[in-house]
Design an enzyme around this catalytic site. Sequence first.
Site, PDB file in Angstrom:
ATOM      1  N   TRP A  61      16.279  36.889  31.958  1.00  0.00           N
ATOM      2  CA  TRP A  61      15.942  37.043  30.359  1.00  0.00           C
ATOM      3  C   TRP A  61      16.057  38.542  29.960  1.00  0.00           C
ATOM      4  O   TRP A  61      16.520  38.949  29.032  1.00  0.00           O
ATOM      5  CB  TRP A  61      14.988  36.346  29.875  1.00  0.00           C
ATOM      6  N   ASP A  74       9.817  21.825  27.912  1.00  0.00           N
ATOM      7  CA  ASP A  74      10.611  21.536  29.129  1.00  0.00           C
ATOM      8  C   ASP A  74      10.295  20.375  29.863  1.00  0.00           C
ATOM      9  O   ASP A  74       9.707  20.607  31.200  1.00  0.00           O
ATOM     10  CB  ASP A  74      10.770  22.828  30.009  1.00  0.00           C
ATOM     11  N   GLN A 104      21.674  24.084  29.142  1.00  0.00           N
ATOM     12  CA  GLN A 104      21.347  24.820  28.056  1.00  0.00           C
ATOM     13  C   GLN A 104      22.810  25.339  27.375  1.00  0.00           C
ATOM     14  O   GLN A 104      23.239  26.361  27.976  1.00  0.00           O
ATOM     15  CB  GLN A 104      20.302  25.809  27.953  1.00  0.00           C
ATOM     16  N   GLU A 110       7.292  28.293  31.925  1.00  0.00           N
ATOM     17  CA  GLU A 110       8.604  27.565  31.662  1.00  0.00           C
ATOM     18  C   GLU A 110       8.983  26.686  32.668  1.00  0.00           C
ATOM     19  O   GLU A 110       8.725  26.748  34.093  1.00  0.00           O
ATOM     20  CB  GLU A 110       9.654  28.312  31.184  1.00  0.00           C
ATOM     21  N   TRP A 122      22.781  33.647  23.284  1.00  0.00           N
ATOM     22  CA  TRP A 122      21.731  32.389  22.819  1.00  0.00           C
ATOM     23  C   TRP A 122      21.966  32.023  21.645  1.00  0.00           C
ATOM     24  O   TRP A 122      21.885  32.916  20.782  1.00  0.00           O
ATOM     25  CB  TRP A 122      20.451  32.661  23.582  1.00  0.00           C
ATOM     26  N   MET A 141      25.513  29.880  28.550  1.00  0.00           N
ATOM     27  CA  MET A 141      24.830  28.795  29.052  1.00  0.00           C
ATOM     28  C   MET A 141      23.369  29.429  29.639  1.00  0.00           C
ATOM     29  O   MET A 141      23.385  30.652  29.887  1.00  0.00           O
ATOM     30  CB  MET A 141      25.505  28.605  30.570  1.00  0.00           C
ATOM     31  N   ASN A 142      22.397  28.669  29.540  1.00  0.00           N
ATOM     32  CA  ASN A 142      21.187  29.170  30.457  1.00  0.00           C
ATOM     33  C   ASN A 142      20.692  27.701  31.136  1.00  0.00           C
ATOM     34  O   ASN A 142      21.485  27.221  31.838  1.00  0.00           O
ATOM     35  CB  ASN A 142      20.085  29.942  29.712  1.00  0.00           C
ATOM     36  N   ASP A 143      19.395  27.196  31.264  1.00  0.00           N
ATOM     37  CA  ASP A 143      18.810  26.437  32.371  1.00  0.00           C
ATOM     38  C   ASP A 143      19.579  25.473  32.622  1.00  0.00           C
ATOM     39  O   ASP A 143      20.315  24.893  31.787  1.00  0.00           O
ATOM     40  CB  ASP A 143      17.763  25.969  31.670  1.00  0.00           C
ATOM     41  N   PHE A 158      16.219  21.836  23.372  1.00  0.00           N
ATOM     42  CA  PHE A 158      15.999  22.695  24.580  1.00  0.00           C
ATOM     43  C   PHE A 158      15.860  21.774  25.931  1.00  0.00           C
ATOM     44  O   PHE A 158      16.191  20.721  25.963  1.00  0.00           O
ATOM     45  CB  PHE A 158      14.422  23.426  24.366  1.00  0.00           C
TER      46      PHE A 158
HETATM   47  C1  FRU Z   1      13.814  28.896  29.967  1.00  0.00           C
HETATM   48  C2  FRU Z   1      13.788  28.499  28.406  1.00  0.00           C
HETATM   49  C3  FRU Z   1      13.169  27.148  28.243  1.00  0.00           C
HETATM   50  C4  FRU Z   1      13.656  26.680  27.142  1.00  0.00           C
HETATM   51  C5  FRU Z   1      15.023  26.925  27.017  1.00  0.00           C
HETATM   52  C6  FRU Z   1      15.857  27.258  25.671  1.00  0.00           C
HETATM   53  O1  FRU Z   1      14.945  29.677  30.114  1.00  0.00           O
HETATM   54  O2  FRU Z   1      12.865  29.558  27.535  1.00  0.00           O
HETATM   55  O3  FRU Z   1      11.964  27.219  28.355  1.00  0.00           O
HETATM   56  O4  FRU Z   1      13.331  25.232  26.851  1.00  0.00           O
HETATM   57  O5  FRU Z   1      15.207  28.251  27.948  1.00  0.00           O
HETATM   58  O6  FRU Z   1      17.031  27.684  25.999  1.00  0.00           O
END
Ligand code: FRU
Length: 482
Positions: free
Chosen positions: A291, A155, A40, A206, A48, A22-24, A80
């Site tokens: 990151w 974004d 995400q 971002e 990722w 998972m991210n954002d 994204f």
């Molecule tokens: C931020 C980011 C966003 C992008 C997403 C991709 O962490 O880099 O800019 O949309 O993650 O997973």
Amino acid sequence: KTDYYTEPYRPQFHFSPEEMWMNDPNGLVYHKGVYHLFYQYYPDDIVWGPMHWGHAISTDLAHWKHKPIALYLDELGFIFSGSAVVDENNTSGFGSDGNPALGAIFTYHDMKGEEAGRDDFQTQGIAYSLDNGDTWTKFKGNPVLENEGIRDFRDPKVMRYEPLQSWVMTLVAGDHAKFYTSKNLKDWELTGEFGKDQGAHGGVWECPDLFQLQVEGTDEKKWVLLISINPGAPNGGSGTQYFIGDFDGKTFTSDQKENRWIDWGTDNYAGVTYNNAPNDERIFIGWMSNWAYARDTPTEKWRSAMTVPRKLSLRKIGDTYSLINYPVDGLENLREQGIRKTIRLEAGEKDSLAFDHFNRAEVQFTTAAKDFRLVFKNDKEQQLVLTLDSEKSVFYLDRTRSGKTDFQENFGDTVQEMPIDHLPQEAFEVRILLDYSSVEVFINKGQYVMTAQVFPNEHYILLDIENTSEAILEFNNFEINK
Ligand code: FRU
């Protein structure tokens, strides 16, 4: 509760995916009594990969229920980050008067375009749901916003702007934000830009967010623009800066000179706020990672968690407005009463409190002390050290010996610092949320905030409170709750 709560490093009261990467946080929207959290997500690995939107829901921002994946990648690209809106007046025509659509506005990342060396591989798309977010249909006319050759173009955060009876989209284009308006969520017109010559630019911009907030105790309102940058954060890697200023429906302006950060710790990134939250509240959730090492943290079945939901507000301190972030009400419902005492320490003295058998700990106290140290320890001689130093006017978060740190060179190499320049003379609150693999520190109700991941080999079970000043110090209502 499910079994996974016993896994090593599994957060007890922070949102984490059941499994995989998972991210954002994405698409934060409140609708019909439900807080939606999209994120995400890569369902096939704990690093990722091709992005989807995962989905979870909550009615209290404390308990979350996992839902099936909401958005899958398609021939236009990976999905994204982006946002979600309630199309109350059916401006898009996706819904009907009785059943307004939920709209998700996201970035398409076209991997093939990128590999072919093109610059226009990120575009904006839209999907809608007529069943409260359970199932989604992509708009046939996607992308709704083409790219004219900007490599980082992503974004989108969409909000309703009533004075113009329109939608406003804020998105980032490498080193600045762009603003667009639309009547129907499908046709977008560029109206302004911000940031080429302002703010921190140590990395790409971002995950923008734009909203209005009332200044505490006044009728005054100001606009706030959040921008995440990676790298270039004050303690290394990714971080989130903010600007306070004005928005006229077309563009954002600010006379802010200095760079400002919503959180000084290493692990609060890509955070954005809820659309349509009740009572005009601004509720923020960030991704509790960085990151610089996000792909390397020592969990096995899943990776990363979100910050606790935090309420944002504006406070005027001296001549400047500060963005405050503090846990939402209701998280107390997750905790049980533990230790409670008043602590009085002579110069140089310390007290030790054992809190073994707590699988989480929430430390809270009020004090006027400006020089103290809190040391969380386990049986493996690992420790997480938090220090307030009035002479240096710095709060330190030291995870260099906190547990596993060597999985990536950037994780445990430096002590994190937060400048503390405007603490009140009188007593203020310190609140610390300690979960299995994270710590969140809130000083003076969210004026100074640090969030960091930690990976102790065993739970911390002891807390030392040290008086590092020459005076007698009092810590009132010192609590460790479990
Ligand atoms: C931020 C980011 C966003 C992008 C997403 C991709 O962490 O880099 O800019 O949309 O993650 O997973």
